[in-house]
Structure formats: C-alpha cells, structure tokens
Scaffold this active site. Structure first.
Site, PDB file in Angstrom:
ATOM      1  N   GLY A 178      -8.165 -22.371  11.261  1.00 14.94           N
ATOM      2  CA  GLY A 178      -8.759 -22.653   9.948  1.00 14.94           C
ATOM      3  C   GLY A 178      -8.676 -24.075   9.445  1.00 14.94           C
ATOM      4  O   GLY A 178      -9.425 -24.469   8.552  1.00 14.94           O
TER       5      GLY A 178
ATOM      6  N   GLU B 236      -2.213 -26.564   6.548  1.00 13.49           N
ATOM      7  CA  GLU B 236      -2.678 -25.172   6.551  1.00 13.49           C
ATOM      8  C   GLU B 236      -3.933 -25.080   5.693  1.00 13.49           C
ATOM      9  O   GLU B 236      -4.088 -25.828   4.725  1.00 13.49           O
ATOM     10  CB  GLU B 236      -1.560 -24.267   6.019  1.00 13.49           C
ATOM     11  CG  GLU B 236      -1.913 -22.810   5.781  1.00 13.49           C
ATOM     12  CD  GLU B 236      -2.320 -22.031   7.029  1.00 13.49           C
ATOM     13  OE1 GLU B 236      -3.120 -22.548   7.821  1.00 13.49           O
ATOM     14  OE2 GLU B 236      -1.864 -20.882   7.184  1.00 13.49           O
ATOM     15  N   ASP B 237      -4.847 -24.171   6.074  1.00 13.89           N
ATOM     16  CA  ASP B 237      -6.056 -24.006   5.261  1.00 13.89           C
ATOM     17  C   ASP B 237      -5.739 -23.317   3.940  1.00 13.89           C
ATOM     18  O   ASP B 237      -5.984 -23.850   2.864  1.00 13.89           O
ATOM     19  CB  ASP B 237      -7.157 -23.262   6.052  1.00 13.89           C
ATOM     20  CG  ASP B 237      -6.697 -21.926   6.653  1.00 13.89           C
ATOM     21  OD1 ASP B 237      -5.501 -21.589   6.537  1.00 13.89           O
ATOM     22  OD2 ASP B 237      -7.539 -21.217   7.226  1.00 13.89           O
TER      23      ASP B 237
ATOM     24  N   ASP C 177      -1.238 -18.141   1.294  1.00 15.11           N
ATOM     25  CA  ASP C 177      -1.461 -16.887   0.570  1.00 15.11           C
ATOM     26  C   ASP C 177      -0.110 -16.221   0.318  1.00 15.11           C
ATOM     27  O   ASP C 177       0.590 -16.579  -0.629  1.00 15.11           O
ATOM     28  CB  ASP C 177      -2.415 -16.022   1.398  1.00 15.11           C
ATOM     29  CG  ASP C 177      -2.970 -14.835   0.651  1.00 15.11           C
ATOM     30  OD1 ASP C 177      -2.835 -14.795  -0.577  1.00 15.11           O
ATOM     31  OD2 ASP C 177      -3.543 -13.924   1.280  1.00 15.11           O
TER      32      ASP C 177
ATOM     33  N   GLY D 130       2.435 -16.667   2.102  1.00 15.93           N
ATOM     34  CA  GLY D 130       3.441 -17.651   2.496  1.00 15.93           C
ATOM     35  C   GLY D 130       4.118 -17.312   3.816  1.00 15.93           C
ATOM     36  O   GLY D 130       4.863 -18.119   4.369  1.00 15.93           O
TER      37      GLY D 130
ATOM     38  N   THR E   4       2.944 -16.970   6.928  1.00 16.34           N
ATOM     39  CA  THR E   4       2.547 -17.794   8.077  1.00 16.34           C
ATOM     40  C   THR E   4       3.262 -19.142   8.055  1.00 16.34           C
ATOM     41  O   THR E   4       3.894 -19.548   9.036  1.00 16.34           O
ATOM     42  CB  THR E   4       1.020 -18.030   8.057  1.00 16.34           C
ATOM     43  OG1 THR E   4       0.365 -16.771   7.981  1.00 16.34           O
ATOM     44  CG2 THR E   4       0.556 -18.789   9.279  1.00 16.34           C
TER      45      THR E   4
ATOM     46  N   LYS F 140      -3.020 -20.057  -2.947  1.00 17.40           N
ATOM     47  CA  LYS F 140      -3.205 -18.821  -3.731  1.00 17.40           C
ATOM     48  C   LYS F 140      -1.830 -18.326  -4.146  1.00 17.40           C
ATOM     49  O   LYS F 140      -1.228 -17.488  -3.478  1.00 17.40           O
ATOM     50  CB  LYS F 140      -3.854 -17.745  -2.849  1.00 17.40           C
ATOM     51  CG  LYS F 140      -5.277 -17.962  -2.476  1.00 17.40           C
ATOM     52  CD  LYS F 140      -5.857 -16.600  -2.101  1.00 17.40           C
ATOM     53  CE  LYS F 140      -6.861 -16.670  -1.014  1.00 17.40           C
ATOM     54  NZ  LYS F 140      -7.237 -15.331  -0.519  1.00 17.40           N
TER      55      LYS F 140
ATOM     56  N   ASP G  76     -12.794 -18.860   8.091  1.00 15.64           N
ATOM     57  CA  ASP G  76     -13.681 -17.792   8.568  1.00 15.64           C
ATOM     58  C   ASP G  76     -13.512 -16.473   7.856  1.00 15.64           C
ATOM     59  O   ASP G  76     -12.500 -16.212   7.197  1.00 15.64           O
ATOM     60  CB  ASP G  76     -13.398 -17.537  10.054  1.00 15.64           C
ATOM     61  CG  ASP G  76     -12.068 -16.800  10.250  1.00 15.64           C
ATOM     62  OD1 ASP G  76     -11.048 -17.265   9.698  1.00 15.64           O
ATOM     63  OD2 ASP G  76     -12.048 -15.749  10.915  1.00 15.64           O
TER      64      ASP G  76
ATOM     65  N   ARG H  16     -17.372 -20.545   9.565  1.00 16.63           N
ATOM     66  CA  ARG H  16     -16.550 -21.763   9.643  1.00 16.63           C
ATOM     67  C   ARG H  16     -17.383 -23.032   9.501  1.00 16.63           C
ATOM     68  O   ARG H  16     -16.890 -24.067   9.098  1.00 16.63           O
ATOM     69  CB  ARG H  16     -15.807 -21.836  10.988  1.00 16.63           C
ATOM     70  CG  ARG H  16     -14.738 -20.784  11.185  1.00 16.63           C
ATOM     71  CD  ARG H  16     -13.895 -21.129  12.416  1.00 16.63           C
ATOM     72  NE  ARG H  16     -13.130 -19.992  12.902  1.00 16.63           N
ATOM     73  CZ  ARG H  16     -11.928 -19.637  12.469  1.00 16.63           C
ATOM     74  NH1 ARG H  16     -11.346 -20.319  11.518  1.00 16.63           N
ATOM     75  NH2 ARG H  16     -11.305 -18.587  12.976  1.00 16.63           N
TER      76      ARG H  16
HETATM   77  P1  5GP Z   1      -0.252 -15.991   4.530  1.00 19.92           P
HETATM   78  O1  5GP Z   1       0.625 -15.806   5.721  1.00 19.92           O
HETATM   79  O2  5GP Z   1       0.140 -17.142   3.639  1.00 19.92           O
HETATM   80  O3  5GP Z   1      -0.441 -14.720   3.759  1.00 19.92           O
HETATM   81  O4  5GP Z   1      -1.687 -16.188   5.087  1.00 19.92           O
HETATM   82  C1  5GP Z   1      -2.256 -17.317   5.337  1.00 19.92           C
HETATM   83  C2  5GP Z   1      -3.419 -17.041   6.266  1.00 19.92           C
HETATM   84  O5  5GP Z   1      -4.212 -15.928   5.828  1.00 19.92           O
HETATM   85  C3  5GP Z   1      -4.308 -18.243   6.228  1.00 19.92           C
HETATM   86  O6  5GP Z   1      -3.984 -19.096   7.288  1.00 19.92           O
HETATM   87  C4  5GP Z   1      -5.663 -17.636   6.407  1.00 19.92           C
HETATM   88  O7  5GP Z   1      -5.963 -17.575   7.767  1.00 19.92           O
HETATM   89  C5  5GP Z   1      -5.564 -16.234   5.889  1.00 19.92           C
HETATM   90  N1  5GP Z   1      -6.153 -16.153   4.563  1.00 19.92           N
HETATM   91  C6  5GP Z   1      -5.523 -16.023   3.379  1.00 19.92           C
HETATM   92  N2  5GP Z   1      -6.413 -16.041   2.362  1.00 19.92           N
HETATM   93  C7  5GP Z   1      -7.624 -16.187   2.935  1.00 19.92           C
HETATM   94  C8  5GP Z   1      -8.963 -16.306   2.411  1.00 19.92           C
HETATM   95  O8  5GP Z   1      -9.231 -16.281   1.216  1.00 19.92           O
HETATM   96  N3  5GP Z   1      -9.948 -16.464   3.328  1.00 19.92           N
HETATM   97  C9  5GP Z   1      -9.723 -16.500   4.662  1.00 19.92           C
HETATM   98  N4  5GP Z   1     -10.765 -16.645   5.455  1.00 19.92           N
HETATM   99  N5  5GP Z   1      -8.488 -16.421   5.194  1.00 19.92           N
HETATM  100  C10 5GP Z   1      -7.456 -16.261   4.331  1.00 19.92           C
HETATM  101 MG    MG Z   2      -5.038 -19.412   9.016  1.00 21.41          MG
END
Ligand code: 5GP
Ligand code: MG
Length: 185
Positions: free
Chosen positions: A46, A101-102, A105, A107, A109, A133, A161, A167
C-alpha cells in the site's frame, strides 16, 4: 468516480491535497533529519505510491527498503496473526529508520513491524503514516508524521487497494460496498 457495480467511490482527498500534505511531510522530515542519512522502510504494498512521491521531495540522503506482511484473521480483529513474508535486504543496525505505512488502523500491523525492527538496534526508529484512523486503534502506536486523520470509512487509491484493485487511482476515495439490492453493507 464510478467503481465496479457493487462498489461506489466518493472523492475523499484530491491529488492536489495529497501532494500538498506530502510536500509538508517531506519538509518536516528534511528539517528533522538534516545532516543525517535516512533509511526508509516501506510496508508493502500500500505504500509504494506515497513512498515514491515522498522520497522525491527529500533532500537528505536516503536508502529505501521494503517489508511484506500477511495477516490471518483468527476470528476477531484483535486476535489477528501477522507474519513477515518479505524481510529487509539491508541491515538497519545503527541507522536512522523511518517506517512508512499507508493506513494506521488498529495499529496491529505497525506494532508488529516496529517491534521486530527495534530488535535490530537502529539508532532511531520513527513512523510516518499517510492516513491515521485513530478511532479503531487497539494497540497504542506513537506516530511521528501523519498525512491525514480520518475517523471512519474504507479508502482506496494512491496505492491503496480494495481486493487488489484501485491502487492506480491518483486521488484517494472512500469506497462503499452495496449488495445486489443496492443496499449499503
Ligand atoms: P492495522 O493493522 O493498523 O489494523 O491495519 C493496517 C492495514 O489495514 C493497512 O496497512 C491497510 O492495508 C489495511 N487498511 C486499514 N484501513 C484501510 C482502508 O481504509 N482501506 C484499505 N484499502 N486498507 C485499509
Ligand atoms: Mg497495508
């Protein structure tokens, strides 16, 4: 913009807005890392567009590498299992490392990535996220550079994506999923 039949896209951040924030982030990074060499670690896939734009605005010397991850749901989000699928090719020991990181969310990852990178003893370790977020955070994460803060919604475009699509879109959109009757999911 029109998505696939069941997927409705609405513009969230235009390419101009994104470029403006990327420029400001690069300026802050240039100030903070002046006189040092920066090792950027992008989380695949991403971040590839964001990273490509950001590094072209950096004035400090830069090394770029990537990590790949896979996450397996074990029921709920908080019990996700994250696995490293592509490791770094360079050593980060003693280096000033910036993880990109893109979207931040839950946290989970980024927490996983920061933990294993920290074990490799970088001189410093910071985090840059295009979209934060905060509302859905499960693991607290200290983020040093943030492009946009978003409370809710699923976004695509600018490298990000939905099921590997979208993308290539130059702007960032919210995506809403509809079922066959046209109801929002
Ligand atoms: P976390 O581990 O912080 O919950 O997730 C992060 C990953 O979830 C991001 O790297 C991304 O790939 C995916 N993700 C979280 N929110 C979104 C979103 O709104 N759109 C997309 N496409 N991916 C998201
Ligand atoms: Mg990602």
């Amino acid at each position: 913009m029109q998505g696939l039949p069941m997927e409705r896209l609405t513009l969230l951040y235009s390419r101009e807005e994104v470029a403006g924030r990327v420029k400001e982030l690069a300026e802050a990074i240039n100030r903070d890392y002046a006189g040092r060499e920066l090792l950027i670690v992008g989380i695949l896939k991403g971040t590839f567009v964001f990273l490509a734009d950001l590094i072209r605005r950096l004035k400090v010397p830069v090394i770029v590498d990537f990590v790949g991850l896979s996450s397996y749901g074990l029921g709920s989000e908080s019990s996700q299992q994250i696995v490293l699928t592509k490791d770094l090719q360079v050593s980060i020991e003693g280096k000033d490392v910036l993880v990109m990181e893109d979207i931040l969310d839950t946290g989970l990852t980024v927490d996983f990535v920061l933990k294993f990178l920290r074990e490799r003893r970088p001189a410093s370790l910071k985090l840059c996220a295009l979209i934060d977020k905060r509302e859905r955070r499960i693991v607290p994460v200290a983020v040093d550079y943030v492009g946009f803060e978003l409370d809710k919604g699923f976004v695509v475009g600018y490298g990000i994506d939905y099921a590997e699509r979208y993308r290539h879109l130059p702007d960032i959109h919210r995506i809403e999923l509809e079922d066959e009757q046209g109801r929002e999911k």
